[in-house]
Motif scaffolding. Structure first.
Motif, PDB file in Angstrom:
ATOM      1  N   THR A  41     -38.823 -11.403  -4.381  1.00  7.77           N
ATOM      2  CA  THR A  41     -39.882 -12.339  -4.734  1.00  7.77           C
ATOM      3  C   THR A  41     -39.248 -13.566  -5.386  1.00  7.77           C
ATOM      4  O   THR A  41     -38.416 -13.417  -6.271  1.00  7.77           O
ATOM      5  CB  THR A  41     -40.819 -11.666  -5.746  1.00  7.77           C
ATOM      6  N   GLY A  42     -39.645 -14.728  -4.928  1.00  7.08           N
ATOM      7  CA  GLY A  42     -39.084 -15.940  -5.506  1.00  7.08           C
ATOM      8  C   GLY A  42     -37.741 -16.334  -4.921  1.00  7.08           C
ATOM      9  O   GLY A  42     -37.139 -17.314  -5.329  1.00  7.08           O
ATOM     10  N   GLY A  43     -37.247 -15.569  -3.966  1.00 11.50           N
ATOM     11  CA  GLY A  43     -35.926 -15.849  -3.401  1.00 11.50           C
ATOM     12  C   GLY A  43     -35.908 -17.067  -2.481  1.00 11.50           C
ATOM     13  O   GLY A  43     -34.854 -17.670  -2.265  1.00 11.50           O
ATOM     14  N   LYS A  45     -38.219 -17.310   0.647  1.00 12.57           N
ATOM     15  CA  LYS A  45     -38.445 -16.864   2.018  1.00 12.57           C
ATOM     16  C   LYS A  45     -39.133 -17.934   2.868  1.00 12.57           C
ATOM     17  O   LYS A  45     -38.829 -18.077   4.045  1.00 12.57           O
ATOM     18  CB  LYS A  45     -39.321 -15.598   2.017  1.00 12.57           C
ATOM     19  N   SER A  46     -40.070 -18.678   2.273  1.00  8.75           N
ATOM     20  CA  SER A  46     -40.884 -19.580   3.094  1.00  8.75           C
ATOM     21  C   SER A  46     -40.046 -20.595   3.875  1.00  8.75           C
ATOM     22  O   SER A  46     -40.305 -20.845   5.041  1.00  8.75           O
ATOM     23  CB  SER A  46     -41.880 -20.342   2.226  1.00  8.75           C
ATOM     24  N   LEU A  47     -39.039 -21.162   3.212  1.00  4.21           N
ATOM     25  CA  LEU A  47     -38.241 -22.171   3.914  1.00  4.21           C
ATOM     26  C   LEU A  47     -37.543 -21.584   5.132  1.00  4.21           C
ATOM     27  O   LEU A  47     -37.217 -22.314   6.062  1.00  4.21           O
ATOM     28  CB  LEU A  47     -37.193 -22.771   2.970  1.00  4.21           C
ATOM     29  N   GLY A 321     -40.262 -17.539 -12.844  1.00  4.60           N
ATOM     30  CA  GLY A 321     -39.133 -18.382 -12.440  1.00  4.60           C
ATOM     31  C   GLY A 321     -38.830 -18.472 -10.967  1.00  4.60           C
ATOM     32  O   GLY A 321     -37.672 -18.526 -10.579  1.00  4.60           O
ATOM     33  N   ARG A 322     -39.863 -18.540 -10.130  1.00  6.82           N
ATOM     34  CA  ARG A 322     -39.590 -18.737  -8.704  1.00  6.82           C
ATOM     35  C   ARG A 322     -38.892 -20.056  -8.446  1.00  6.82           C
ATOM     36  O   ARG A 322     -38.236 -20.246  -7.439  1.00  6.82           O
ATOM     37  CB  ARG A 322     -40.899 -18.777  -7.919  1.00  6.82           C
ATOM     38  N   ASP A 323     -39.083 -21.025  -9.338  1.00  2.00           N
ATOM     39  CA  ASP A 323     -38.466 -22.331  -9.127  1.00  2.00           C
ATOM     40  C   ASP A 323     -36.979 -22.328  -9.486  1.00  2.00           C
ATOM     41  O   ASP A 323     -36.315 -23.344  -9.415  1.00  2.00           O
ATOM     42  CB  ASP A 323     -39.204 -23.409  -9.946  1.00  2.00           C
TER      43      ASP A 323
HETATM   44  P1  ADP Z   1     -40.680 -16.163  -1.863  1.00  7.81           P
HETATM   45  O1  ADP Z   1     -41.689 -16.357  -0.778  1.00  7.81           O
HETATM   46  O2  ADP Z   1     -39.399 -15.596  -1.393  1.00  7.81           O
HETATM   47  O3  ADP Z   1     -41.227 -15.446  -3.053  1.00  7.81           O
HETATM   48  P2  ADP Z   1     -40.759 -19.001  -1.980  1.00  7.81           P
HETATM   49  O4  ADP Z   1     -40.488 -19.261  -0.563  1.00  7.81           O
HETATM   50  O5  ADP Z   1     -42.149 -19.183  -2.472  1.00  7.81           O
HETATM   51  O6  ADP Z   1     -40.254 -17.570  -2.389  1.00  7.81           O
HETATM   52  O7  ADP Z   1     -39.758 -19.887  -2.827  1.00  7.81           O
HETATM   53  C1  ADP Z   1     -39.745 -19.799  -4.221  1.00  7.81           C
HETATM   54  C2  ADP Z   1     -39.516 -21.178  -4.806  1.00  7.81           C
HETATM   55  O8  ADP Z   1     -38.177 -21.587  -4.591  1.00  7.81           O
HETATM   56  C3  ADP Z   1     -40.401 -22.212  -4.186  1.00  7.81           C
HETATM   57  O9  ADP Z   1     -40.969 -22.973  -5.236  1.00  7.81           O
HETATM   58  C4  ADP Z   1     -39.445 -23.054  -3.360  1.00  7.81           C
HETATM   59  O10 ADP Z   1     -39.843 -24.405  -3.298  1.00  7.81           O
HETATM   60  C5  ADP Z   1     -38.125 -22.916  -4.077  1.00  7.81           C
HETATM   61  N1  ADP Z   1     -36.968 -23.007  -3.177  1.00  7.81           N
HETATM   62  C6  ADP Z   1     -36.771 -22.311  -2.034  1.00  7.81           C
HETATM   63  N2  ADP Z   1     -35.594 -22.653  -1.463  1.00  7.81           N
HETATM   64  C7  ADP Z   1     -35.019 -23.574  -2.250  1.00  7.81           C
HETATM   65  C8  ADP Z   1     -33.784 -24.318  -2.210  1.00  7.81           C
HETATM   66  N3  ADP Z   1     -32.906 -24.176  -1.217  1.00  7.81           N
HETATM   67  N4  ADP Z   1     -33.530 -25.180  -3.226  1.00  7.81           N
HETATM   68  C9  ADP Z   1     -34.415 -25.336  -4.232  1.00  7.81           C
HETATM   69  N5  ADP Z   1     -35.591 -24.678  -4.335  1.00  7.81           N
HETATM   70  C10 ADP Z   1     -35.897 -23.806  -3.370  1.00  7.81           C
END
Ligand code: ADP
Ligand code: ZN
Length: 603
Positions: A41-43, A45-47, A321-323
């Motif tokens: 979680t917070g890693g 994944k979306s990107l 701290g997902r950010d």
């Molecule tokens: P997950 O779905 O894995 O829980 P998210 O995709 O929501 O996580 O990403 C968590 C946060 O990290 C988001 O706010 C995103 O904008 C940020 N984030 C993702 N990849 C990067 C990156 N390469 N550099 C900086 N911030 C990132």
């Protein structure tokens, strides 16, 4: 390939580099391979699918089980200038038609669809007429019938392979266990996909676990000293407790709201929305809160009661701290938790095999709590990942607890339990150890026992901590009859016979709420930048209200922090700041620049 993905990362999302694992996953998807991604979680994944959807031709279709989550993601994407839409039951007929037309005419980069919608023949026919770049299946563990979030519609998603053989698929989840992983692989990919397992480490989270001695004071100390203005989540086990704790916080001047199953659906939605849209709001919740909440700037997660397993703990703490900025995972626990959980297990009518599994889960969590060394190897080890050395960023690394030999004390406690008949709870046992007289003790004749008063050399808190640790290590057991009587476990025999020793973690239970250290890595913000940072936040909130989006959709805290530090004087300088892509620069650059210039002029 990587080049264009990197350009998208920088220009659209405004981030300078990929996080661990992202680049390979993105490359593989751009190349057209199917993949299963395990990331915490917070890693980030979306990107992993958003960027390939922008690089490849056609529209990326995202299947996600949570309508609220879809809406948030789409808002955040639009703020970056991405053509994203949702297709679900929350839209009116007319809105749905517009989205479908945009899709058919190739105007969309990304489309979010609910799982039950996508497999309808009408939707499939529509998709078949469109150019598609990929399918992303988010929260893919919903396919698992063993898990807690099983969604029957997910099982059908495997059919996408035959219907769209040329469209690559990516499935993503934060659930790491191998059984779930195998189920996803079989159900969605016939086991032919690539597998990416990212590290489950969350280096920006500081972990701390302490003995509970005064929950209210400990919680208030923690929030007041470390997170006075931050968003956070406090987890408790019962509704009653949730109400009580949120009242404590409100009384202490914090902005706090309860969240539990006893509130109406409308109230819950409202509290959740406020949490997402406001700054510095604390939600006090039962474990039902959090799934699908994608708020990146939750600065702390506090547990006032032990969760069920390390998995739950990690999922819940992972919401902080997902950010990537400093965040705290803070937990207090006590003898009662061990009691309660052991009893729950004993009462359960699950099969012996499942009970065995539950017991192991609980042991693992208790082991984690009583851990004397760095917490990270223990946490990650649970997910099958090895971690070398000390992390330098947990309570045990900062403040290594002392282990003292407590063999003799443990023997005293065990024999006291034995002599009183193995049916009294901890409170009574401690009274006898301390030699406290009362009517009850005298009527039971416990003042006549040889163990009466043999523990006067230590305070009450010590004995509670000792009993807790004996229980945590399984040397003691709780009677399953519901009264909490303590019994000896056969495994304590060597200790009673002096053939084994017992080491006790010294700080646990005896420490009186020392305030925790601030998370020291990536410290929040330097004092000289605080005022400017606060002004930037105020501007962000104003803009967010005007556009009715959550503040973090405009800029993350990390971006505002970087802005306060760098104090750019031109739009060009501003473009170099973390989190500012071209679209956001066009939209918000001027407003923030004006504020920065104005402030600089006043100095
Ligand atoms: P997950 O779905 O894995 O829980 P998210 O995709 O929501 O996580 O990403 C968590 C946060 O990290 C988001 O706010 C995103 O904008 C940020 N984030 C993702 N990849 C990067 C990156 N390469 N550099 C900086 N911030 C990132
Ligand atoms: Zn550590």
């Amino acid at each position: 390939m990587t080049q264009s993905a990197l350009t998208v990362l920088q220009d659209v999302f405004g981030f300078s580099s990929f996080r661990a694992g992202q680049a390979e996953i993105i490359d593989s998807l751009i190349d057209g391979h199917d993949s299963l991604v395990l990331m915490p979680t917070g890693g980030g994944k979306s990107l992993c699918y958003q960027i390939p959807a922008l690089v490849r031709e056609g529209t990326g279709i995202v299947v996600s089980p949570l309508i609220a989550l879809m809406r948030d993601q789409v808002e955040a994407l639009k703020a970056c200038g991405v053509q994203a839409e949702v297709l679900n039951s929350s839209l009116s007929q007319a809105q749905q038609q517009t989205v479908e037309r945009d899709l058919a005419e190739g105007r969309l980069d990304l489309l979010y669809i609910a799982p039950e919608r996508i497999m309808q023949s009408r939707t499939l026919a529509l998709l078949q007429r469109c150019a598609l770049s990929l399918f992303a299946i988010d929260e893919a563990h919903c396919v698992s019938q063993w898990g807690h979030d099983f969604r029957p519609e997910y099982l059908k998603l495997g059919e996408l392979a035959e219907r769209f053989p040329d469209v690559p698929r990516i499935a993503l989840t934060a659930t790491a266990d191998t059984r779930t992983r195998d189920e996803i692989s079989r159900a969605l990919f016939n086991q032919t996909q690539k597998l990416f397992v990212a590290s489950f480490d969350r280096p920006n989270i500081h972990y701390r676990v302490a003995a509970r001695n005064n929950a209210r004071r400990q919680l208030l100390d923690f929030i007041q000293s470390v997170h006075p203005n931050d968003s956070g989540i406090v987890y408790c086990l019962s509704r009653k407790r949730v109400e009580q704790v949120s009242q404590w916080l409100v009384d202490a001047g914090f902005n706090a709201l309860p969240y539990h199953a006893g509130l109406s659906a409308e109230q819950r939605q409202q509290h959740q929305d406020r949490f997402i849209r406001e700054e510095g709001l604390i939600i006090v919740a039962t474990i039902a809160f959090g799934m699908g909440i994608d708020k990146p700037d939750v600065r702390f997660v506090a547990h006032l009661d032990l969760p069920r397993s390390i998995e739950s703990y990690y999922q819940e703490t992972g919401r902080a701290g997902r950010d990537g900025q400093a965040a705290n995972a803070w937990m207090i626990y006590g003898l009662e938790d061990v009691y309660r959980l052991r009893q729950l297990l004993a009462d359960s009518d699950r099969s012996e095999a499942l009970q065995q599994q539950d017991r192991q889960r609980l042991e693992a969590l208790l082991g984690y709590c009583e851990q004397v060394e760095c917490r990270r190897p223990a946490l990650l080890g649970y997910f099958g990942e090895s971690y070398e050395g000390n992390c330098g960023h947990c309570d045990n690394c900062h403040n290594p607890p002392e282990l003292n030999d407590a063999t003799e004390e443990a023997q005293k406690a065990l024999s006291c339990i034995y002599r009183t008949g193995q049916r009294f709870g901890a409170a009574h046992i401690v009274q006898v150890l301390l030699g406290k007289r009362s009517e009850r003790i005298e009527s039971l004749g416990h003042d006549q026992l040889s163990t009466f008063g043999i523990g006067r050399n230590q305070p009450k808190t010590y004995w509670h901590a000792l009993l807790r640790q004996l229980l945590a290590q399984g040397l003691l057991a709780v009677d399953p009859d519901g009264y909490g009587g303590l019994r000896l476990d056969p495994s304590c025999r060597p200790l009673l016979r002096d053939q084994a020793s017992f080491a006790m973690r010294q700080d646990a239970g005896v420490s009186h709420s020392r305030s925790p250290k601030k998370a020291s890595a990536k410290q929040h913000i330097a004092p000289e930048h605080q005022a400017l940072f606060d002004q930037l936040r105020a501007l962000r909130l104003e803009l967010a209200r005007e556009q009715s989006v959550p503040p973090y959709v405009i800029f993350h805290d990390a971006t505002l922090k970087a802005m306060a530090e760098a104090q750019p004087e031109t739009l060009q300088d501003m473009a170099n700041i973390h989190g500012i892509g071209q679209h956001k620069l066009d939209q918000y650059g001027e407003a923030f620049l004006d504020l920065l210039i104005e402030t600089a002029a006043r100095q």
